[in-house]
Design a protein around this motif. Structure first.
Motif, mmCIF file in Angstrom:
data_model
loop_
_atom_site.group_PDB
_atom_site.id
_atom_site.type_symbol
_atom_site.label_atom_id
_atom_site.label_comp_id
_atom_site.label_asym_id
_atom_site.label_seq_id
_atom_site.Cartn_x
_atom_site.Cartn_y
_atom_site.Cartn_z
ATOM 1 N N LYS A 319 0.824 -1.220 0.000
ATOM 2 C CA LYS A 319 0.000 0.000 0.000
ATOM 3 C C LYS A 319 0.858 1.270 0.000
ATOM 4 N N HIS A 320 2.168 1.116 0.180
ATOM 5 C CA HIS A 320 3.071 2.263 0.276
ATOM 6 C C HIS A 320 3.962 2.366 -0.955
ATOM 7 N N ASP A 321 4.409 3.571 -1.238
ATOM 8 C CA ASP A 321 5.545 3.781 -2.130
ATOM 9 C C ASP A 321 6.781 3.292 -1.370
ATOM 10 N N GLU A 322 7.518 2.348 -1.938
ATOM 11 C CA GLU A 322 8.584 1.690 -1.195
ATOM 12 C C GLU A 322 9.697 2.644 -0.763
ATOM 13 N N HIS A 323 9.818 3.798 -1.418
ATOM 14 C CA HIS A 323 10.855 4.759 -1.042
ATOM 15 C C HIS A 323 10.355 5.808 -0.045
ATOM 16 N N HIS A 324 9.075 5.736 0.288
ATOM 17 C CA HIS A 324 8.480 6.687 1.228
ATOM 18 C C HIS A 324 7.577 5.907 2.178
ATOM 19 N N ALA A 325 8.206 5.074 2.980
ATOM 20 C CA ALA A 325 7.483 4.145 3.842
ATOM 21 C C ALA A 325 7.932 4.326 5.291
ATOM 22 N N PRO A 326 7.331 5.248 6.023
ATOM 23 C CA PRO A 326 7.794 5.556 7.382
ATOM 24 C C PRO A 326 7.646 4.385 8.345
ATOM 25 N N LYS A 327 8.574 4.305 9.276
ATOM 26 C CA LYS A 327 8.548 3.274 10.312
ATOM 27 C C LYS A 327 8.291 3.913 11.666
ATOM 28 N N LEU A 328 7.550 3.209 12.518
ATOM 29 C CA LEU A 328 7.361 3.663 13.880
ATOM 30 C C LEU A 328 8.699 3.707 14.602
ATOM 31 N N ASN A 329 8.876 4.726 15.434
ATOM 32 C CA ASN A 329 10.098 4.927 16.221
ATOM 33 C C ASN A 329 11.325 5.274 15.373
ATOM 34 N N HIS A 330 11.080 5.771 14.165
ATOM 35 C CA HIS A 330 12.172 6.248 13.317
ATOM 36 C C HIS A 330 12.038 7.743 13.011
ATOM 37 N N GLY A 331 11.268 8.445 13.827
ATOM 38 C CA GLY A 331 11.186 9.887 13.693
ATOM 39 C C GLY A 331 9.898 10.393 13.067
ATOM 40 N N ALA A 332 9.664 11.691 13.241
ATOM 41 C CA ALA A 332 8.509 12.339 12.632
ATOM 42 C C ALA A 332 8.620 12.303 11.113
ATOM 43 N N VAL A 333 7.485 12.466 10.449
ATOM 44 C CA VAL A 333 7.383 12.268 9.005
ATOM 45 C C VAL A 333 6.998 13.575 8.320
ATOM 46 N N ILE A 334 7.821 14.035 7.400
ATOM 47 C CA ILE A 334 7.473 15.163 6.543
ATOM 48 C C ILE A 334 6.544 14.652 5.447
ATOM 49 N N LYS A 335 5.356 15.251 5.353
ATOM 50 C CA LYS A 335 4.343 14.778 4.402
ATOM 51 C C LYS A 335 4.317 15.704 3.185
ATOM 52 N N VAL A 336 4.446 15.089 2.006
ATOM 53 C CA VAL A 336 4.579 15.834 0.758
ATOM 54 C C VAL A 336 3.528 15.358 -0.242
ATOM 55 N N ASN A 337 2.913 16.298 -0.941
ATOM 56 C CA ASN A 337 1.977 15.956 -2.008
ATOM 57 C C ASN A 337 2.029 17.037 -3.080
ATOM 58 N N ALA A 338 2.307 16.629 -4.305
ATOM 59 C CA ALA A 338 2.466 17.588 -5.399
ATOM 60 C C ALA A 338 1.182 18.345 -5.709
ATOM 61 N N ASN A 339 0.029 17.763 -5.345
ATOM 62 C CA ASN A 339 -1.260 18.382 -5.619
ATOM 63 C C ASN A 339 -1.795 19.189 -4.435
ATOM 64 N N GLN A 340 -0.911 19.530 -3.508
ATOM 65 C CA GLN A 340 -1.215 20.433 -2.391
ATOM 66 C C GLN A 340 -2.232 19.882 -1.400
ATOM 67 N N ARG A 341 -2.317 18.556 -1.299
ATOM 68 C CA ARG A 341 -3.090 17.977 -0.207
ATOM 69 C C ARG A 341 -2.342 18.171 1.106
ATOM 70 N N TYR A 342 -1.035 18.320 1.008
ATOM 71 C CA TYR A 342 -0.210 18.776 2.127
ATOM 72 C C TYR A 342 0.449 20.087 1.719
ATOM 73 N N ALA A 343 0.742 20.947 2.703
ATOM 74 C CA ALA A 343 1.242 22.295 2.414
ATOM 75 C C ALA A 343 2.762 22.391 2.424
#
Length: 432
Positions: A319-343
């Motif tokens: 269900k994930h893009d394999e290069h953008h697959a956050p793990k628990l206890n590996h830090g906060a996650v910067i969320k990016v979306n080219a269509n501005q669903r994230y800022a």
């Protein structure tokens, strides 16, 4: 504060906050303990440099801030107080085969299946007339298990494990008790009895309410090696607590440090208390003024919108893009979306990564698969209202929108320290 102490305080906050009203009341109590002064929207404000203030709206949204020099702009952290849940309808009484049930409305994008077979209680706000015929309001929390939504036995639904559709109108009304023959029950009378039991003997008639069911199981540190926190409402009380802890531990500086926790994110944020409403902007206008003054202040400011992120689930990794697959206890996650669903943009992302390098904090990235729709949060909405640079950030979790979600025991503690560094920034590097 140690990580263990931080997480125990977090658990207490989660348990004390079954609804947005309770979450805001809990935050207010903590703010008052540390010297923050209440503001009233209906009165004039006299803000002083170095002052610590908070203001609430509808009892379900809050803005708290330490007052810096106006010319420095603000460092803001945003979160939301609401979570997907089951809300009681205005005329909810159901009497089916001698069982008393309550009709409920689904609030937000609820993952319904996990609500079955849980020990449920009820909490929220009640409006009532007192013995002087005055309209009063009171928070209420039954605390004890008073309801359940039993599953249908597999013997009566042999295909349940190969595909189960839940009808929210007919399948999920909770059962509260059994009725005697021809017994009639008025739910508002039950609320009146509970208010009186809680010491509000002046309650004469319950007029209206905003009540939600919730799971009574306590939040907990779990896992063989204590790696995880399991709880209801991690989306987004986890971020509310982290933002609050950061603000309370921030030492006053020349820059205004501000926390905003909005209601109604789960249903679109268009309300008087939501991120697409006027609440935060009206507070900022009182701090900086309107028109050009506010525009200049927002140009010197930045918002970090903190909402949960989807950690990569080992059973559903595809269900994930394999290069953008956050793990628990590996830090906060910067969320990016080219269509501005994230800022998030390159400026705000680079600044946060620089803060992490300085503090030694871990950081990850999340981008949805290109063939999958992307959710959103308060970041783009607040940025659109204020014109402020914004970073969308989240703590990785499993089971988002379930009745019980899962996060790591390290991520929130680490993010709190990074946000304290963010609050201390006297100048944003891209303005130099």
């Amino acid at each position: 504060m140690s990580k263990e102490h931080f997480n125990q305080e977090l658990i207490q906050f989660l348990n004390a906050s079954p609804t947005p009203y309770h979450a805001v009341a809990t935050m207010v109590a903590k703010l008052q303990e540390t010297g923050f002064q209440p503001l009233n929207e209906s009165e004039s404000w006299s803000l002083k440099e170095g002052g610590k203030y908070y203001v609430t709206r509808n009892g379900s949204s809050i803005v708290a801030f330490t007052m810096g020099k106006p010319e420095q702009g603000a460092r803001m952290v945003g979160a939301h107080t609401d979570s997907p849940c089951l809300k009681v309808k205005p005329q909810p009484e159901l009497n089916k085969h001698s069982y008393f049930q309550l009709g409920v409305e689904v609030y937000g994008g609820v993952l319904l299946n996990p609500w079955f077979d849980r020990d449920l209680s009820l909490a929220g706000r009640v409006q009532y007339l007192n013995n002087q015929n005055q309209l009063c309001h009171q928070l209420i929390n039954f605390e004890r298990p008073i309801a359940i939504i039993p599953s249908l036995a597999i013997h009566l639904d042999r295909e349940v494990n190969s595909g189960r559709a839940v009808n929210p109108q007919t399948d999920i009304p909770p059962i509260l008790f059994q009725l005697a023959d021809d017994e009639k029950v008025d739910f508002r009378e039950l609320l009146k009895e509970e208010l009186i039991r809680l010491g509000h003997s002046d309650c004469q008639e319950v007029m209206e309410y905003d009540l939600s069911f919730y799971d009574t199981q306590s939040a907990a540190v779990i896992g063989l090696k204590d790696n995880f926190i399991a709880s209801a409402r991690l989306d987004n009380l986890l971020s509310c607590y982290v933002g609050l802890d950061s603000l309370l531990n921030h030492k006053e500086s020349d820059t205004t440090a501000l926390l905003v926790c909005n209601d109604h994110e789960e249903v679109g944020s268009v309300s008087t208390t939501g991120a697409q409403g006027p609440f935060l902007k009206s507070v900022l206008e009182r701090i900086y003024g309107t028109g050009e003054s506010l525009t200049r202040a927002m140009n010197r400011s930045m918002l970090i919108s903190t909402d949960n992120a989807h950690g990569i689930h080992p059973n559903y990794a595809s269900k994930h893009d394999e290069h953008h697959a956050p793990k628990l206890n590996h830090g906060a996650v910067i969320k990016v979306n080219a269509n501005q669903r994230y800022a998030t943009n390159d400026e705000t992302s680079a600044l946060y990564r620089t803060l992490c390098q300085t503090s030694g904090s871990k950081v990850q990235h999340f981008v949805t698969r290109t063939d999958t729709a992307c959710g959103s949060t308060i970041g783009p909405l607040t940025a659109g209202v204020l014109g402020v640079r914004t970073l969308d950030l989240g703590l990785p979790t499993f089971g988002m929108h379930s009745i019980r979600e899962l996060a790591g025991t390290e991520d929130a503690f680490e993010l709190s320290h990074t946000l304290i560094r963010f609050f201390k920034l006297s100048q944003l590097p891209f303005l130099i």
